[in-house]
Design a protein around this motif. Sequence first.
Motif, PDB file in Angstrom:
ATOM      1  N   THR A 134       0.788  -1.238  -0.062  1.00 32.35           N
ATOM      2  CA  THR A 134      -0.024  -0.007  -0.013  1.00 32.35           C
ATOM      3  C   THR A 134       0.854   1.393  -0.085  1.00 32.35           C
ATOM      4  O   THR A 134       0.393   2.209  -0.408  1.00 32.35           O
ATOM      5  N   SER A 135       1.883   1.295   0.360  1.00 35.11           N
ATOM      6  CA  SER A 135       2.922   2.300   0.377  1.00 35.11           C
ATOM      7  C   SER A 135       3.212   2.509  -1.000  1.00 35.11           C
ATOM      8  O   SER A 135       3.468   1.594  -2.020  1.00 35.11           O
ATOM      9  N   GLN A 181       4.397   6.401   4.428  1.00 36.94           N
ATOM     10  CA  GLN A 181       3.169   7.122   4.720  1.00 36.94           C
ATOM     11  C   GLN A 181       2.194   7.599   3.662  1.00 36.94           C
ATOM     12  O   GLN A 181       1.690   8.547   3.513  1.00 36.94           O
ATOM     13  N   THR A 182       2.311   6.585   2.645  1.00 41.05           N
ATOM     14  CA  THR A 182       1.195   6.882   1.520  1.00 41.05           C
ATOM     15  C   THR A 182       0.549   5.283   1.274  1.00 41.05           C
ATOM     16  O   THR A 182       1.114   4.635   1.467  1.00 41.05           O
ATOM     17  N   VAL A 210      -8.865  13.702   0.260  1.00 38.75           N
ATOM     18  CA  VAL A 210      -7.617  13.072   0.587  1.00 38.75           C
ATOM     19  C   VAL A 210      -6.527  13.957  -0.016  1.00 38.75           C
ATOM     20  O   VAL A 210      -6.917  15.202  -0.332  1.00 38.75           O
ATOM     21  N   ARG A 211      -5.202  13.698   0.568  1.00 37.49           N
ATOM     22  CA  ARG A 211      -4.114  14.700   0.467  1.00 37.49           C
ATOM     23  C   ARG A 211      -3.086  13.715  -0.474  1.00 37.49           C
ATOM     24  O   ARG A 211      -2.924  12.810  -0.304  1.00 37.49           O
ATOM     25  N   ARG A 212      -2.832  14.438  -1.580  1.00 35.67           N
ATOM     26  CA  ARG A 212      -1.904  14.044  -2.338  1.00 35.67           C
ATOM     27  C   ARG A 212      -0.475  14.217  -1.660  1.00 35.67           C
ATOM     28  O   ARG A 212      -0.123  14.808  -0.797  1.00 35.67           O
ATOM     29  N   PRO A 213       0.625  13.277  -2.112  1.00 36.71           N
ATOM     30  CA  PRO A 213       2.044  13.350  -1.714  1.00 36.71           C
ATOM     31  C   PRO A 213       2.602  14.707  -1.593  1.00 36.71           C
ATOM     32  O   PRO A 213       3.389  14.812  -0.747  1.00 36.71           O
ATOM     33  N   ASP A 214       2.176  15.429  -2.607  1.00 38.63           N
ATOM     34  CA  ASP A 214       2.579  17.026  -2.780  1.00 38.63           C
ATOM     35  C   ASP A 214       1.880  17.945  -1.715  1.00 38.63           C
ATOM     36  O   ASP A 214       2.231  19.189  -1.857  1.00 38.63           O
ATOM     37  N   GLY A 215       1.007  17.299  -0.825  1.00 38.24           N
ATOM     38  CA  GLY A 215       0.291  18.303  -0.141  1.00 38.24           C
ATOM     39  C   GLY A 215      -1.101  18.809  -0.491  1.00 38.24           C
ATOM     40  O   GLY A 215      -1.686  19.456  -0.009  1.00 38.24           O
ATOM     41  N   ASP A 247      -3.346   5.871  -8.198  1.00 33.20           N
ATOM     42  CA  ASP A 247      -3.032   7.329  -7.728  1.00 33.20           C
ATOM     43  C   ASP A 247      -2.537   6.988  -6.170  1.00 33.20           C
ATOM     44  O   ASP A 247      -3.288   6.140  -5.384  1.00 33.20           O
ATOM     45  N   ALA A 248      -1.572   7.653  -5.920  1.00 29.69           N
ATOM     46  CA  ALA A 248      -1.009   7.642  -4.430  1.00 29.69           C
ATOM     47  C   ALA A 248      -1.382   8.965  -3.580  1.00 29.69           C
ATOM     48  O   ALA A 248      -1.620  10.062  -4.288  1.00 29.69           O
ATOM     49  N   VAL A 249      -1.705   8.697  -2.508  1.00 33.76           N
ATOM     50  CA  VAL A 249      -2.419   9.816  -1.373  1.00 33.76           C
ATOM     51  C   VAL A 249      -1.796   9.427  -0.175  1.00 33.76           C
ATOM     52  O   VAL A 249      -1.277   8.282   0.309  1.00 33.76           O
ATOM     53  N   SER A 250      -1.921  10.764   0.688  1.00 36.12           N
ATOM     54  CA  SER A 250      -1.099  10.352   2.047  1.00 36.12           C
ATOM     55  C   SER A 250      -1.935   9.433   2.836  1.00 36.12           C
ATOM     56  O   SER A 250      -3.379   9.249   2.628  1.00 36.12           O
ATOM     57  N   ALA A 251      -1.140   8.974   3.708  1.00 35.44           N
ATOM     58  CA  ALA A 251      -1.989   7.750   4.628  1.00 35.44           C
ATOM     59  C   ALA A 251      -2.867   8.444   5.757  1.00 35.44           C
ATOM     60  O   ALA A 251      -3.401   7.761   6.288  1.00 35.44           O
TER      61      ALA A 251
END
Length: 284
Positions: free
Chosen positions: A35-36, A44-45, A240-245, A270-274
């Motif tokens: 899931t990372s 943490q994503t 949700v929050r993307r890795p870039d904030g 697509d990746a998002v913050s955990a």
Amino acid sequence: MNIRRIQRAIFILLIPLALVGCSSTENKQYGGQPTSASGDQTAQTVRVETGDIVPTRSLKTQVGAGVDFAVLANKVGVFVPSVESGQRVEQGTVLGSVEDRQLVSPVGATVVSVIAARTTVPANYPVVTLRFDGFGLTGDLSNLVATVGNAPFAGKFQVTDGVGPTDCSGVVPLASDASSGAEGQSSTISVSDSYACLIPTDSLVRAGQSAILVVTAQARNDVASLPVTAVAGRLQKGQVRRPDGTVVDVGLGATDGARIEITSGLKAGDAVSATPPDLDPQSK
């Protein structure tokens, strides 16, 4: 109904600490990918993944005696009753029909009221009220109904220090007004936001016992989803929050308690913050 999913839902509700290990189980179900975003456990994503979700609602409730419930029309059309007020019916008795579809009683019960014959009704309209002289478990399923509608539900229950897991004889909407008019007919039947799990008559239970009730609807196949812990919101809309904030608005669908369907705003991969936006200190 997926028995293993129901048993897992009961287990999670009984032992909250089991949630710590939930992520590894979900990874296997959704393709076996980490899931990372990078495979690093500290990243943490999490990623949007595609898989099946069985809409599920878990409730803590108590055993009660006597249940008045409604039977709903299963399509649009003209309702033709086959029973009348005061009549005793058995499990499987035909209560009436809407066009070519029969309505049957899920349990042995007594007819309390029936709407007027030849009434044209929409789908999910209450047409017959029944009184079940047995035990039941009641709970609010409004969130589940808002997601999947008044689709047929199935249920299992576990009585604390008692019987279970046991299948409900039926999961039915509670009737909040079970009065009848002339000749046992009623112009309307009122239902509440609560549903009842009708307990089989051979189950050894008593009024007042605590229980866990798990209600499910038909599985939704090949849907995009995220862990519920990564999403702010639970009904229809969330963030949700993307890795870039960047904060992204997403549409939400069914949940099984561990994952939640993403209907818009993101796509598979697509990746998002955990951590969801409303819980992320950086979002303030």
